[in-house]
Design an enzyme around this catalytic site. Sequence first.
Site, PDB file in Angstrom:
ATOM      1  CB  THR A  48      -9.216  -0.835  -7.583  1.00  0.00           C
ATOM      2  OG1 THR A  48      -9.213   0.403  -6.875  1.00  0.00           O
ATOM      3  CG2 THR A  48      -8.308  -1.819  -6.896  1.00  0.00           C
ATOM      4  NE  ARG A  89      -4.116   1.788   0.822  1.00  0.00           N
ATOM      5  CZ  ARG A  89      -5.084   2.130  -0.021  1.00  0.00           C
ATOM      6  NH1 ARG A  89      -5.036   1.768  -1.292  1.00  0.00           N
ATOM      7  NH2 ARG A  89      -6.141   2.794   0.406  1.00  0.00           N
ATOM      8  CB  THR A 147      -5.912   0.704  -6.472  1.00  0.00           C
ATOM      9  OG1 THR A 147      -6.807   1.742  -6.861  1.00  0.00           O
ATOM     10  CG2 THR A 147      -5.313   1.071  -5.108  1.00  0.00           C
ATOM     11  N   GLY A 158     -13.499  -1.310  -7.001  1.00  0.00           N
ATOM     12  CA  GLY A 158     -14.772  -0.683  -6.623  1.00  0.00           C
ATOM     13  C   GLY A 158     -14.783   0.052  -5.297  1.00  0.00           C
TER      14      GLY A 158
END
Length: 562
Positions: A372, A97, A390, A464
């Site tokens: 994403t 991330r 993403t 989403g």
Amino acid sequence: MAVKTIIKAISLFVMFMIAHNNGFGQTYAKQGMVVCDNTVASNIGVSILKKGGNAIDASIATAFALAVTHPQAGNIGGGGFLVFMDSEGKSTTIDFREKAPLLASSDMFLDDEGVLVKGSNHNGLKSVGVPGTVAGLYMAHQKYGTLPWRDLVQPAVQLAKDGVVLSWTLAEHAKKHNAGDYPQFLKDYFKNPKGELTEFGELWVQQELATTLELIRDHGKDGFYKGSVAQEIADFMKANGGIITLDDLSKYEAVERKPIKGTYKEFEIIAMPPPSSGGVAVIEMLNLMEQANLDSIPFNSTAYVHLVAEAMRRTFADRAEHLGDPDYNLDMPLDKLISKDFAKMRYENIDFNHASISDSSKFGQLYDGKNTTHLSIIDKDGNAVSLTYTIEQSYGSGLGSPHLGFIFNNEMGDFNPQPGYTNNGWIIGTDPNVIQPEKRMLSSMSPTIITKNGRPYLIIGSPGGRTIISTVFQAILNVIEYEMSIEKAIEVMKIHHQWMPNELVFENDLMSPDTQKALTQMGHTLKGRESLGRLMGILCLPSGVYQGASDSSSPDGGAVGY
Ligand code: GLY
């Protein structure tokens, strides 16, 4: 004789389909499979499997290929999560991330009165988180890959250099975004050598991206976080109001984390822990549903939709209250949130005749589009990868250096932007997800592997935003509880409720007017949407055959096997 000929023709056709999947509809394979948002990338993943690479190798090659063919979300300028289960039954996850830059602060998107400047957290270079994708894919390779790194990056280099034929979907998508007030970089990004927007069917070459990928191919992680690429990122940021520095890039590390695990009946759920909320939330929702006797509740009946919506409402409230980056929130009650006792307590206050109240003095946040992308992979030995990554919104920030050829994310928009302020609509202000330097923003990405008897059973994920959690949860329920094929589980109607805004979102055309009326009478506020999620899944049939499908809302997507 005629019957024999027909039988032979049918079996030849079936064998042809097994050996030459075209990526559309439901696909079957015996040796390995890749499902993702772009069939060219799926084919690259399968070519790696055929060369003897494992699921990790294939996921790396597929992810780099998507960075070329699916720029809406495929990326090297963003971040994501990978869930891996090996053929021995051991599982792990890799967290790549994005992180807040060192110069970020909790008030960076606020005006002098301490109020969020609308849109500022999603626009401009301050919305960019320190990218994690290259570090994450590199870590996956170092720990679990088998083929040489350069062999996994090279197909993407070649694609960018040789060009890809621009699909109808991408050409239309690009036009739509370029028609708006998108930044110049994105307008230039799709141009052909004549300086015009590349059209459907034309070759789209990305020379600058090819050069960046070559450096990653030759120098691994350092090809991105050090050297000329890092210098150009830092210079571009400095010149254009961004705050990411060379220090941010050299300090970025992916993290291997223990998966979060739950059960649903005889199945085990292996999922992503925080900083994704996905795993906790999917497990909590499944635990809530396990309390119900679904044998007596027909799929998509009013009672079913109501129950699913109430399970979601409760789970999203818990998500907003408790979850954030685990490195900054050491006391998150994860064990409690995924426990059966907690689900029982949450289930007991569901009113089966009326919608519950979403308290506007608490929690709420926006739900997002399909911005994403997810890939599901299994190899011949049964190693499985579920990977979602993403750049936040479609084409992320829409910004990038013309010398590097990739798009920066706008993931800072996933932090709670205004500390302490939560409203009835989109904004959450709870502490666990407030901006701090080097913190990872909370995500909803839910790459998941479901196992049965210690073997992969379902590999699933979706784009989403917050709707990811809801669509992944329902696909799991559809397969396990309602015994659907993977294609059906992906295509049937799905709903979404995220506590605040207090709306039950459903897919237009797929909910009957009678059900809509009944749910409204129960107190639900309904909101139709064209579609929810874009699921990519593989179901492992008891025969050992892999059954895969990509959501029909992804026209370029495909399940490819061999
Ligand atoms: N950017 C979407 C998510 O991480 O949930």
